[in-house]
Design a protein around this motif. Structure first.
Motif, PDB file in Angstrom:
ATOM      1  N   UNK A 166      60.452  15.989  53.975  1.00 45.48           N
ATOM      2  CA  UNK A 166      59.324  15.651  54.690  1.00 45.48           C
ATOM      3  C   UNK A 166      59.204  14.241  54.744  1.00 45.48           C
ATOM      4  N   UNK A 167      58.182  13.812  55.846  1.00 51.68           N
ATOM      5  CA  UNK A 167      57.881  12.410  55.791  1.00 51.68           C
ATOM      6  C   UNK A 167      56.372  12.315  55.608  1.00 51.68           C
ATOM      7  N   UNK A 168      55.828  13.067  54.903  1.00 50.99           N
ATOM      8  CA  UNK A 168      54.307  12.828  54.594  1.00 50.99           C
ATOM      9  C   UNK A 168      54.074  11.941  53.527  1.00 50.99           C
ATOM     10  N   UNK A 169      54.364  10.567  53.719  1.00 50.97           N
ATOM     11  CA  UNK A 169      54.118   9.624  52.751  1.00 50.97           C
ATOM     12  C   UNK A 169      53.033   8.492  52.788  1.00 50.97           C
ATOM     13  N   UNK A 170      52.339   8.604  51.558  1.00 54.11           N
ATOM     14  CA  UNK A 170      51.484   7.497  51.233  1.00 54.11           C
ATOM     15  C   UNK A 170      51.860   6.333  50.699  1.00 54.11           C
ATOM     16  N   UNK A 171      51.792   5.092  51.215  1.00 53.50           N
ATOM     17  CA  UNK A 171      52.358   3.766  50.443  1.00 53.50           C
ATOM     18  C   UNK A 171      51.098   3.061  50.232  1.00 53.50           C
ATOM     19  N   UNK A 172      50.838   2.746  49.001  1.00 57.43           N
ATOM     20  CA  UNK A 172      49.851   1.970  48.488  1.00 57.43           C
ATOM     21  C   UNK A 172      50.231   0.713  47.567  1.00 57.43           C
ATOM     22  N   UNK A 173      49.407  -0.268  47.576  1.00 60.74           N
ATOM     23  CA  UNK A 173      49.755  -1.242  46.315  1.00 60.74           C
ATOM     24  C   UNK A 173      49.515  -2.560  46.640  1.00 60.74           C
ATOM     25  N   UNK A 174      49.768  -3.439  45.880  1.00 57.70           N
ATOM     26  CA  UNK A 174      49.684  -4.887  45.937  1.00 57.70           C
ATOM     27  C   UNK A 174      50.937  -5.284  46.607  1.00 57.70           C
ATOM     28  N   UNK A 175      50.964  -5.492  47.977  1.00 55.62           N
ATOM     29  CA  UNK A 175      52.252  -5.935  48.537  1.00 55.62           C
ATOM     30  C   UNK A 175      52.383  -7.536  48.417  1.00 55.62           C
ATOM     31  N   UNK A 176      51.606  -8.104  48.069  1.00 57.62           N
ATOM     32  CA  UNK A 176      51.763  -9.906  48.064  1.00 57.62           C
ATOM     33  C   UNK A 176      51.987 -10.398  49.384  1.00 57.62           C
ATOM     34  N   UNK A 177      51.810  -9.716  50.537  1.00 52.76           N
ATOM     35  CA  UNK A 177      52.104  -9.876  51.823  1.00 52.76           C
ATOM     36  C   UNK A 177      50.895  -9.404  52.721  1.00 52.76           C
ATOM     37  N   UNK A 178      50.522  -9.983  53.805  1.00 52.19           N
ATOM     38  CA  UNK A 178      49.316  -9.627  54.675  1.00 52.19           C
ATOM     39  C   UNK A 178      50.110  -8.647  55.829  1.00 52.19           C
ATOM     40  N   UNK A 179      49.231  -7.748  56.309  1.00 58.87           N
ATOM     41  CA  UNK A 179      49.666  -6.947  57.235  1.00 58.87           C
ATOM     42  C   UNK A 179      50.649  -7.644  58.583  1.00 58.87           C
ATOM     43  N   UNK A 180      50.493  -8.747  58.782  1.00 57.13           N
ATOM     44  CA  UNK A 180      51.132  -9.524  59.893  1.00 57.13           C
ATOM     45  C   UNK A 180      52.314 -10.123  59.494  1.00 57.13           C
ATOM     46  N   UNK A 181      52.806  -9.892  58.146  1.00 58.22           N
ATOM     47  CA  UNK A 181      53.861 -10.661  57.825  1.00 58.22           C
ATOM     48  C   UNK A 181      55.444  -9.894  58.202  1.00 58.22           C
ATOM     49  N   UNK A 182      56.440 -10.578  58.222  1.00 53.77           N
ATOM     50  CA  UNK A 182      57.568 -10.139  58.813  1.00 53.77           C
ATOM     51  C   UNK A 182      58.109  -8.602  57.643  1.00 53.77           C
ATOM     52  N   UNK A 183      57.881  -8.800  56.347  1.00 60.49           N
ATOM     53  CA  UNK A 183      58.359  -7.796  55.781  1.00 60.49           C
ATOM     54  C   UNK A 183      57.846  -6.591  55.984  1.00 60.49           C
TER      55      UNK A 183
END
Length: 273
Positions: free
Chosen positions: A138-155
């Motif tokens: 299935x694809x019921x995934x929650x991803x949470x964390x300190x990504x050290x990137x802003x939502x607009x960054x390429x990664x």
């Protein structure tokens, strides 16, 4: 359909067990996810369970040293699926509920990695999530964390990266195709938490750098959801916490109190599944 309430916080290696417990109690949290937690699990559990009947447990930690997870659910309901130094993916399977994958990450900091390297790390994270989704069926995934990137960054936004978008309608397409390759979407509700429309606090992390380009406020701490979960997700139930009883995690100016508390602010949210 029942909701599950989550708390994520990078506690910056501070002894904040009491404050974490306050948050868990005030917001009726079911799953606590902590980054940079140097507090011994037994000490954290003692604080979380100070109220009789709370029943927090520390599931099998796995190999990820940068992420600590505590939950009210039985350990058997939150099983490790994949772990590395910075990533922990677990299968959350509750009775009479649809199973989900909970992926938690603490990605490398901009103090040590370039934006390009951070972007490539997001590609690897995305690949690992897809691999675990294929195993789970299935694809019921929650991803949470300190990504050290802003939502607009390429990664975070690029197709081979986390492929996250600010719109649930766009995410509901399921995936996008680039050069014949299909990439599944994540919905990223954090975009609406940029700026000071709601309060003086305009993000989850503040950095005042003596550079020509400086955003000051950043949203490094994020939660992303696959489209199936995003359909029933209420963005108004996602909050950057700015008040915890008589010991707020922000200064009078609304910035994270990095001296007495942490340089990151906590996120609380709930997901229906």
């Amino acid at each position: 359909m029942p909701v599950t309430r989550f708390l994520f916080w990078n506690i910056n290696r501070k002894p904040l067990a009491g404050l974490v417990a306050d948050l868990a109690e005030i917001h009726e949290i079911d799953v606590v996810v902590l980054a940079e937690c140097d507090t011994d699990p037994s000490t954290m559990l003692q604080a979380l369970n100070r109220t009789p009947g709370t029943g927090f447990r520390h599931p099998k930690p796995g190999l990820c040293r940068r992420i600590a997870v505590f939950t009210r659910f039985s350990r058997e309901f939150l099983q490790p699926a994949f772990a590395s130094e910075r990533i922990s993916i677990r299968r959350l399977t509750l009775p009479a509920r649809r199973p989900v994958l909970l992926a938690a990450a603490h990605l490398p900091s901009k103090l040590h990695w370039s934006g390009e390297s951070q972007g490539f790390e997001c590609v690897e994270l995305a690949r690992q999530i897809v691999a675990e989704e294929q195993k789970a069926g299935h694809q019921r995934t929650i991803l949470v964390g300190d990504l050290n990137m802003n939502p607009f960054e390429s990664g975070v936004v690029s197709a081979p990266g986390l492929n996250s978008v600010m719109s649930r309608r766009v995410a509901s397409r399921g995936a996008r195709t680039v050069q014949g390759r299909e990439y599944p979407f994540f919905y990223n509700p954090m975009w609406s938490h940029f700026g000071d429309a709601k309060s003086e606090t305009a993000g989850s992390y503040f950095y005042d750098a003596g550079e020509h380009v400086n955003y000051y406020w950043n949203l490094f701490d994020q939660v992303l959801l696959r489209p199936e979960l995003a359909e029933r997700f209420d963005p108004s139930r996602l909050n950057i916490v700015k008040s915890v009883g008589g010991f707020p995690p922000v200064t009078e100016g609304g910035r994270p109190d990095h001296v007495n508390v942490s340089d990151h602010l906590p996120l609380v949210f709930e997901v229906e599944f």
